[in-house]
Every structure is written in structure tokens, then in C-alpha cells.
Scaffold this active site. Structure first.
Site, PDB file in Angstrom:
ATOM      1  N   GLU A 326      13.525  75.893  26.650  1.00 50.28           N
ATOM      2  CA  GLU A 326      13.849  75.332  27.960  1.00 50.28           C
ATOM      3  C   GLU A 326      14.809  74.160  27.807  1.00 50.28           C
ATOM      4  O   GLU A 326      14.557  73.242  27.024  1.00 50.28           O
ATOM      5  CB  GLU A 326      12.594  74.801  28.647  1.00 50.28           C
ATOM      6  CG  GLU A 326      11.494  75.797  28.890  1.00 50.28           C
ATOM      7  CD  GLU A 326      10.242  75.127  29.440  1.00 50.28           C
ATOM      8  OE1 GLU A 326       9.335  75.853  29.853  1.00 50.28           O
ATOM      9  OE2 GLU A 326      10.171  73.878  29.453  1.00 50.28           O
ATOM     10  N   CYS A 327      15.883  74.171  28.561  1.00 49.88           N
ATOM     11  CA  CYS A 327      16.784  73.025  28.686  1.00 49.88           C
ATOM     12  C   CYS A 327      17.168  72.457  27.311  1.00 49.88           C
ATOM     13  O   CYS A 327      17.908  73.092  26.572  1.00 49.88           O
ATOM     14  CB  CYS A 327      16.152  71.960  29.579  1.00 49.88           C
ATOM     15  SG  CYS A 327      17.338  70.786  30.279  1.00 49.88           S
ATOM     16  N   GLY A 328      16.680  71.279  26.935  1.00 49.46           N
ATOM     17  CA  GLY A 328      17.020  70.708  25.643  1.00 49.46           C
ATOM     18  C   GLY A 328      16.640  71.608  24.482  1.00 49.46           C
ATOM     19  O   GLY A 328      17.315  71.629  23.453  1.00 49.46           O
ATOM     20  N   MET A 330      16.799  74.840  24.557  1.00 46.96           N
ATOM     21  CA  MET A 330      17.866  75.836  24.512  1.00 46.96           C
ATOM     22  C   MET A 330      19.100  75.268  23.826  1.00 46.96           C
ATOM     23  O   MET A 330      19.743  75.948  23.003  1.00 46.96           O
ATOM     24  CB  MET A 330      18.208  76.304  25.926  1.00 46.96           C
ATOM     25  CG  MET A 330      19.338  77.315  25.993  1.00 46.96           C
ATOM     26  SD  MET A 330      19.732  77.859  27.674  1.00 46.96           S
ATOM     27  CE  MET A 330      20.561  76.387  28.313  1.00 46.96           C
ATOM     28  N   SER A 420      16.630  79.171  28.940  1.00 48.76           N
ATOM     29  CA  SER A 420      17.238  78.776  30.212  1.00 48.76           C
ATOM     30  C   SER A 420      17.224  77.263  30.329  1.00 48.76           C
ATOM     31  O   SER A 420      16.458  76.580  29.644  1.00 48.76           O
ATOM     32  CB  SER A 420      16.465  79.387  31.386  1.00 48.76           C
ATOM     33  OG  SER A 420      17.022  78.973  32.625  1.00 48.76           O
TER      34      SER A 420
END
Length: 450
Positions: A326-328, A330, A420
Site C-alpha cells: 500500500e502507498c509507501g 508500493m 496500490s
């Protein structure tokens, strides 16, 4: 078992972000903990950093309450359970009282929780009273308990501000403008408590101001009712991940982790193993890897220098075991991360690059529907980031913002990796994540949220 539990409770909210909600909520929690009380704090809406501060102040895990992302019945259950164990329930609102849909006012109305308003009075005098009057009267269904004027210059300023309040029944007090008790910020919000060596002293100074106020005593009790579950709403996660060893990255670079997500995995029988991409030499043994968000850009140099750990992440992904990012998390899997005009090599698990920006790139709650296993799984969560990513994968889905239905974040699937910018709330769709970690998820085609 009783169908209702009573417990003193307050919703701490404000006219806008940056007013000092977290400082005041933490001060209240710290004050009552020092009196030997058990204080359970919740945070309205998606947030990771404020809850970290509130956990230090209360000594208890902090959970999200949100009528959309979490759901009304789950919120009701958490409040009912907390009321049976705590001496005080504190809820920190999100943004301004009436901002968003749903918002803090909606939650207060739904569960009958009185409001403590925190208003930044640093640049005003008698106009303070007009703001209080507007908040109190904007929505008559709300119950207001009191108001705290924050960031006040001194006694004379405090008198001007507090004397302007027309609602005489409201308890009131002021917090002085004291940098020693304020909480430092950066681009994603407050700094993490692990980065503040004087966090205890700051919280104690703030709690001292509560001790000298009308808010030093517990507020009135609120009655919280147990939710009524339909047969179709029963929790079917028990033993669904029995003895599955799920590795979760958790350190200063990857700390954006909902307790509820971890609890769902444990409730399903998983064995949770924490790892630090900053400090560990390699991944521990496990069956799946979960890389939550955080501040990889702040620690990019250290992350890129931990070559043995990066190699172990690549081996893990190459083995075909599931990796959720997720986010960081990714960004950490990409080839390169550019921060402050410097390029840092990351894991190279996903082909792509990311770049940090000085302005906010995306923020807001989102939902996405993903087609898999001849079904449609509706997931909810949010995004909040200052970066952009160029990833050489065809997205399998794209989220939609709630409630505007604007297009949001792409969902990527490559090999055994699902990634994502979206931070998922696992309990919004436990079946999806159980399938993913069990490697029984058969993705079908591109879809969007509802």
C-alpha cells in the site's frame, strides 16, 4: 449479556484542521490516565499519525470510527465494547466538525456523543464567540459539552476570547500558546511519536492545562447499545488463515498500519510476524508479506543501503508468495524513488519509478470493486500521498472517491504482488484479503468502485 453499556464520552472536534484537536484529545487522555483511569481513544476517519500520538497518551490502541469506511454496525460494536472496559471514551474528530460525508457531526448524532469544540483563537478576540455560536446552532440535534480556546497568548487574551461566548452553559477553558507542548508537523501531518524524544514531556505539559480547568472531571455518561447482526453479517473469518505466517513491515519508514487490519488477520488465525526494512538484515520466514504505507521517502537512503534485505524481498516475491503493498509499501517495491532531487534504488520487484512532490497529489476515502473468483469484492479505504508513480503494469481496477465518484487510484497486480496507493481497510471485505493471503484469489478483469 447486557444490550447496553454506559461510559463517559466526548467527541473532540473543531471548525477546521490545524486547530489543535490532537493536542487537546491527547491532553485529556493523558490527564485521566494519570488519575488511574482507563481511557479508550478513537479517531474519526482514516488516519495513521494522530492515532500514534493518542496511543502514547492513553496507553491503549486507537481504532478508526467511520460510518462509511468502517460501517455503522462495526462502529457501534467498538463503542459498545469500549464502554464495558473503559472509564472514558474520547473520539478525535476529522477535519472540521461538518466537513466530509459522513463527518464528525454525523457520528456524534448517530451515537449521542456530546461535543467538545477546540477553536484556534490565536488571531482573534471577540469573534471567537461568534464561531462558537455558529457551531452550536448550525445543527440543533448536536449536544455541545464545552469549548477550549487554543493557542492563546495570555490571561488578558483568554478573558477577551472566553467572555465572548454567549452560551453560558458550555464549560470553557483555554490552552496557552506554548511551543513546548505543541506537536511538530511535516508533509503528511504530525511527526511520529517514535521520532520525538520528548513526547512524554510534551503530553504532560498539555495534561497539566487540563488539570487546571473545568474539564479535569469526567464528562457525563453516554449509553452505547449493542448492534443487532443479521445472519448474513456473521463473522466468517475464524480459522480462515489458520497458522498462516504473515510478515508485516513495521518501523519508522512503514508505520501506517490500522490495528483493525492486524486484528482481522489474527482473528482469522494468522500468525503475525513484524519486520523492519530499515534495521533487519533479511525478511523472516513467512507465507505472505504485507507492506503498509509510511515514510519511505524520508528514510530512502537507509532503505536503499540495506541491500541484503532488498534481496530477500525480491526472493520472496519471486517465490510466488503473496505480497500486498500500500502507498509507501508500493513505492518500496519499485525500481527507483526520487526524493529531494536524489534518486534512490528500491527493491525492483515492480518495474517502475516514483517521484515525491511538494504539493499533495491525492487525498480522500475511496472504494473499489474487484472481480475475482466469479464474484465482485467491494473494498473500502483511502489515499493520502505527495508522490506520483509510473508503473509498467496494466491496472486491474481503479478506485472511485467517496462520495464524489471521481476516479481515484489504480490497482496493480503483477505475479504474486497486489499494489496500490490505496490504503485498504481489511474489514470492509475480509473475504477478499483471506483469498489473497491464502493464494486462492483468481482475478478476472478491470472494474471500478460503486
Amino acid at each position: 449479556m447486557s444490550s447496553a453499556n454506559s461510559c463517559p464520552a466526548l467527541m473532540v472536534t473543531a471548525p477546521s484542521s490545524g486547530s489543535g484537536k490532537t493536542t487537546v484529545t491527547a491532553a485529556l487522555a493523558r490527564h485521566f490516565v494519570r488519575q488511574g483511569k482507563v481511557v479508550q481513544v478513537f479517531k474519526v476517519g482514516p488516519d495513521f499519525i494522530d492515532p500514534m500520538i493518542l496511543e502514547v497518551a492513553s496507553g491503549q490502541p486507537v481504532y478508526q470510527l467511520d460510518l462509511w469506511m468502517v460501517g455503522k454496525k462495526q462502529c457501534q460494536k467498538m463503542l459498545f465494547d469500549a464502554a464495558s472496559a473503559a472509564d472514558l471514551i474520547l473520539i478525535e474528530g476529522v477535519m472540521g466538525l461538518f466537513d466530509g460525508s459522513p463527518n464528525s457531526a454525523d457520528l456524534s448524532k448517530e451515537f449521542g456523543i456530546p461535543i467538545l469544540a477546540v477553536i484556534d483563537g490565536s488571531a482573534m478576540a471577540q469573534t471567537f464567540g461568534a464561531l462558537v455560536h455558529g457551531m452550536v446552532n448550525y445543527s440543533p440535534e448536536l449536544s455541545f459539552y464545552g469549548v477550549i480556546a487554543n493557542k492563546i497568548a495570555g490571561e488578558y487574551h483568554a478573558k477577551l476570547v472566553l467572555d465572548s461566548i454567549q452560551e453560558c452553559a458550555l464549560k470553557n477553558h483555554f490552552f496557552s500558546r506554548d511551543m513546548a507542548q505543541s506537536l511538530p508537523e511535516r508533509h503528511l501531518g504530525l511527526m511520529q511519536p517514535s521520532e520525538l524524544t520528548d513526547i512524554t514531556e510534551r503530553l504532560d505539559l498539555a495534561a497539566n492545562q487540563v488539570a487546571q480547568s473545568e474539564f479535569a472531571a469526567l464528562p457525563p455518561a453516554v449509553k452505547f447499545h449493542a448492534p443487532k447482526w443479521a445472519a448474513s453479517e456473521r463473522d466468517e473469518t475464524a480459522n480462515a488463515l489458520l497458522n498462516k505466517r504473515i510478515i508485516i513491515a513495521k518501523d519508522a519508514a512503514f508505520g501506517f498500519l490500522y490495528h483493525a487490519n492486524v486484528n482481522m488477520l489474527i482473528r482469522a488465525g494468522a500468525i503475525v510476524i513484524y519486520t523492519s526494512p530499515l534495521c533487519d538484515k533479511a525478511l523472516p520466514d513467512g507465507d505472505a508479506l504485507y507492506l503498509p504505507g509510511g515514510y519511505p521517502e524520508v528514510y530512502a537512503e537507509r532503505l536503499s543501503q540495506n541491500k541484503h534485505y532488498i534481496a530477500s524481498v525480491k526472493r520472496f516475491a519471486d517465490s510466488g508468495k503473496p505480497v500486498l503493498a500500500e502507498c509507501g509499501g508500493m513505492l518500496y517495491l519499485l525500481d527507483d524513488l526520487e526524493a529531494e532531487s536524489t534518486h534512490f534504488s528500491m527493491c525492483g520487484v515492480l518495474t517502475g519509478t516514483a517521484k515525491m512532490h511538494t504539493r499533495l497529489s491525492a487525498v480522500g476515502q475511496q472504494g473499489v470493486t474487484i472481480a475475482a473468483n466469479k464474484a465482485h469484492f467491494a473494498l473500502r479505504g483511502h489515499s493520502f500521498h505527495y508522490s506520483s508513480a509510473n508503473i509498467a503494469l496494466e491496472p486491474i481496477a481503479r478506485s472511485l472517491y467517496h462520495p464524489s465518484l471521481r476516479e481515484g487510484e489504480y490497482i496493480y497486480h503483477g505475479g504474486s504482488v497486489l499494489a496500490s496507493y490505496m490504503h485498504w481497510y481489511f474489514d470492509s471485505c475480509p473475504a477478499f484479503f483471506i483469498h489473497f493471503f491464502n493464494q486462492t484469489l483468481q482475478l478476472e478483469h478491470h472494474d471500478q468502485a460503486n
